[in-house]
Design an enzyme around this catalytic site. Structure first.
Site, PDB file in Angstrom:
ATOM      1  N   ASP A 162       0.835  -1.204   0.000  1.00 21.02           N
ATOM      2  CA  ASP A 162       0.000   0.000   0.000  1.00 21.02           C
ATOM      3  C   ASP A 162       0.874   1.259   0.000  1.00 21.02           C
ATOM      4  O   ASP A 162       1.798   1.385   0.816  1.00 21.02           O
ATOM      5  CB  ASP A 162      -0.904   0.030   1.243  1.00 21.02           C
ATOM      6  N   ALA A 222      -4.347 -10.609   2.382  1.00 21.00           N
ATOM      7  CA  ALA A 222      -3.218 -10.619   3.317  1.00 21.00           C
ATOM      8  C   ALA A 222      -3.610  -9.979   4.645  1.00 21.00           C
ATOM      9  O   ALA A 222      -3.215 -10.455   5.718  1.00 21.00           O
ATOM     10  CB  ALA A 222      -2.027  -9.884   2.699  1.00 21.00           C
ATOM     11  N   ASN A 223      -4.403  -8.905   4.594  1.00 20.24           N
ATOM     12  CA  ASN A 223      -4.830  -8.252   5.843  1.00 20.24           C
ATOM     13  C   ASN A 223      -5.662  -9.224   6.688  1.00 20.24           C
ATOM     14  O   ASN A 223      -5.531  -9.271   7.921  1.00 20.24           O
ATOM     15  CB  ASN A 223      -5.675  -7.009   5.546  1.00 20.24           C
ATOM     16  N   LYS A 250      -6.414  -7.113   0.621  1.00 18.98           N
ATOM     17  CA  LYS A 250      -7.509  -7.587   1.483  1.00 18.98           C
ATOM     18  C   LYS A 250      -7.247  -8.996   2.019  1.00 18.98           C
ATOM     19  O   LYS A 250      -7.452  -9.271   3.199  1.00 18.98           O
ATOM     20  CB  LYS A 250      -8.829  -7.542   0.716  1.00 18.98           C
ATOM     21  N   SER A 294      -8.702  -1.104  15.363  1.00 18.81           N
ATOM     22  CA  SER A 294      -7.815  -0.856  14.212  1.00 18.81           C
ATOM     23  C   SER A 294      -7.981   0.541  13.628  1.00 18.81           C
ATOM     24  O   SER A 294      -7.015   1.106  13.115  1.00 18.81           O
ATOM     25  CB  SER A 294      -8.045  -1.908  13.128  1.00 18.81           C
ATOM     26  N   ASP A 342     -11.329  -5.707   6.652  1.00 17.84           N
ATOM     27  CA  ASP A 342     -10.539  -6.948   6.583  1.00 17.84           C
ATOM     28  C   ASP A 342     -10.282  -7.490   7.995  1.00 17.84           C
ATOM     29  O   ASP A 342     -10.311  -8.704   8.224  1.00 17.84           O
ATOM     30  CB  ASP A 342      -9.193  -6.675   5.905  1.00 17.84           C
ATOM     31  N   THR A 385      -8.601   2.264   6.764  1.00 17.74           N
ATOM     32  CA  THR A 385      -8.063   1.282   5.811  1.00 17.74           C
ATOM     33  C   THR A 385      -7.885  -0.078   6.487  1.00 17.74           C
ATOM     34  O   THR A 385      -7.226  -0.173   7.525  1.00 17.74           O
ATOM     35  CB  THR A 385      -6.693   1.750   5.251  1.00 17.74           C
ATOM     36  N   ASP A 389      -7.697   6.095  10.729  1.00 14.47           N
ATOM     37  CA  ASP A 389      -7.556   5.507   9.388  1.00 14.47           C
ATOM     38  C   ASP A 389      -8.438   4.259   9.322  1.00 14.47           C
ATOM     39  O   ASP A 389      -8.222   3.308  10.079  1.00 14.47           O
ATOM     40  CB  ASP A 389      -6.070   5.152   9.166  1.00 14.47           C
ATOM     41  N   GLY A 446      -2.718   2.626   8.779  1.00 17.65           N
ATOM     42  CA  GLY A 446      -2.324   1.503   7.945  1.00 17.65           C
ATOM     43  C   GLY A 446      -3.280   0.338   8.041  1.00 17.65           C
ATOM     44  O   GLY A 446      -4.256   0.363   8.806  1.00 17.65           O
TER      45      GLY A 446
HETATM   46  O1  RIB Z   1      -9.149  -3.252   2.428  1.00 15.59           O
HETATM   47  C1  RIB Z   1      -7.989  -2.475   2.423  1.00 15.59           C
HETATM   48  C2  RIB Z   1      -7.039  -2.998   1.376  1.00 15.59           C
HETATM   49  O2  RIB Z   1      -7.627  -2.830   0.101  1.00 15.59           O
HETATM   50  C3  RIB Z   1      -5.731  -2.269   1.293  1.00 15.59           C
HETATM   51  O3  RIB Z   1      -4.751  -2.827   2.137  1.00 15.59           O
HETATM   52  C4  RIB Z   1      -5.386  -2.326  -0.182  1.00 15.59           C
HETATM   53  O4  RIB Z   1      -4.230  -3.052  -0.475  1.00 15.59           O
HETATM   54  C5  RIB Z   1      -6.611  -2.930  -0.859  1.00 15.59           C
HETATM   55  O5  RIB Z   1      -6.468  -4.269  -1.132  1.00 15.59           O
END
Ligand code: RIB
Length: 314
Positions: free
Chosen positions: A13, A42-43, A40, A280, A250, A246, A244, A285
């Site tokens: 990212d 990997a998270n 998504k 989170s 996930d 983001t 954040d 991040g």
């Molecule tokens: O859901 C967030 C993710 O969406 C970010 O980490 C980005 O890489 C996208 O896949």
């Protein structure tokens, strides 16, 4: 193979923080730049690993520096990455993320190697997938790969959880093979495009009629609501300062599947996942904002002492 298998994407990212989004044709000066592990799939895998779950990640990345960094990071969360495919000729996926001061984001993904995760790759790993109890997927890899994985899991009575992001229309017959689907409000609208449905209730009823087991609609600060043909569960979010968002969806998905795999009641898994996602958003991040098991437990103790007692003190 592990009890939980996550099949999905991995991205590096590139996050740019801004006061406000630029207008078309406008240049603005941003506040900060951050490069951090995401994607998504990997998270979600990292969340399960960090909570102490037994998780294998099936994915593809390039044979490049970003691929190396992402895999090292996943291993540090305890994720089994031994089956991740390294592509010689396609780079690791990246995401360009613009983060506004209220914590909202806009994301553009360049899939790179994520789009090389093929049906034949998954079929080669079918024996391994069959040993799992839960399979968790999203839609940042080729759709046919997602559909084939769901077929394999369904044929072997493995629970299937789908986070339908980025959302797109799915073949109707796949819904009956999904135990839980986790869209946000925008995504359920996109899943139901073309059905001419006006209200969210109509969309929920449509997906239930197509045979999905349960629908968990994530609504950010409003929390989440679960719908099945038997029950509705509403769970408010925890109150926190939003830095954040983001990866919050996930982290919710990963923590929810962690609870499912532990055999916790649905309601408790939802509460636990709500706490994980809530913690989170107070950090920056995606994978860098994943809370620890202890942090989530403590948040649950504050949010719902009786659920905490049931899960951890019985
Ligand atoms: O859901 C967030 C993710 O969406 C970010 O980490 C980005 O890489 C996208 O896949």
């Amino acid at each position: 193979m592990s009890e939980i298998v996550v099949v999905g994407s991995m991205n590096m990212d590139f996050v740019v923080s801004v006061e406000r989004y630029p207008q078309r044709g406008e240049t603005i000066i941003g506040k900060e730049f951050l490069m951090s592990p995401g994607g998504k799939g990997a998270n979600q895998a990292a969340t399960i690993g960090n909570l102490g779950g037994d998780v294998t990640f099936l994915a593809a990345c390039g044979k490049d520096i970003f691929g190396d960094q992402l895999l090292t990071n996943l291993k540090s969360f305890g994720v089994n990455v031994e089956h991740v495919i390294r592509c010689e000729d396609t780079p690791t996926g990246i995401a360009s993320i613009t983060l506004e001061s209220k914590g909202e984001n806009r994301i553009v993904v360049i899939p790179g190697a994520n789009h090389r995760l093929s049906v034949s790759n998954i079929e080669r790993l079918a024996e391994e997938i069959k040993k799992a109890k839960v399979v968790l997927l999203q839609l940042e890899i080729p759709l046919e790969t997602v559909l084939r994985t769901i077929e394999i899991a369904y044929e072997h009575n493995i629970q299937v959880v789908l986070d339908p992001a980025p959302a797109r229309k799915l073949p109707e017959e796949i819904y009956a093979k999904i135990d839980y689907i986790l869209p946000n409000e925008g995504e359920i609208t996109q899943l139901c495009a073309g059905y001419n449905l006006i209200t969210e209730k109509e969309r929920i009823n449509k997906l239930l009629a197509l045979g999905v087991g349960g629908i968990l609609i994530t609504k950010g600060e409003q929390g989440v609501t679960y719908y099945s043909t038997e029950q509705t569960i509403t769970q408010p979010a925890i109150q926190t300062k939003v830095v954040d968002t983001t990866g919050a969806g996930d982290i919710f998905a990963g923590a929810f599947v962690f609870g499912l795999q532990k055999g916790w009641a649905l309601e408790d898994s939802i509460k636990f996942a709500t706490c994980a996602a809530g913690l989170s958003v107070a950090r920056q991040g995606a994978q860098s904002s994943i809370p620890t098991f202890t942090e989530v437990k403590e948040a649950l103790q504050v949010m719902d002492p009786s659920s905490y007692q049931k899960l951890f003190c019985a």
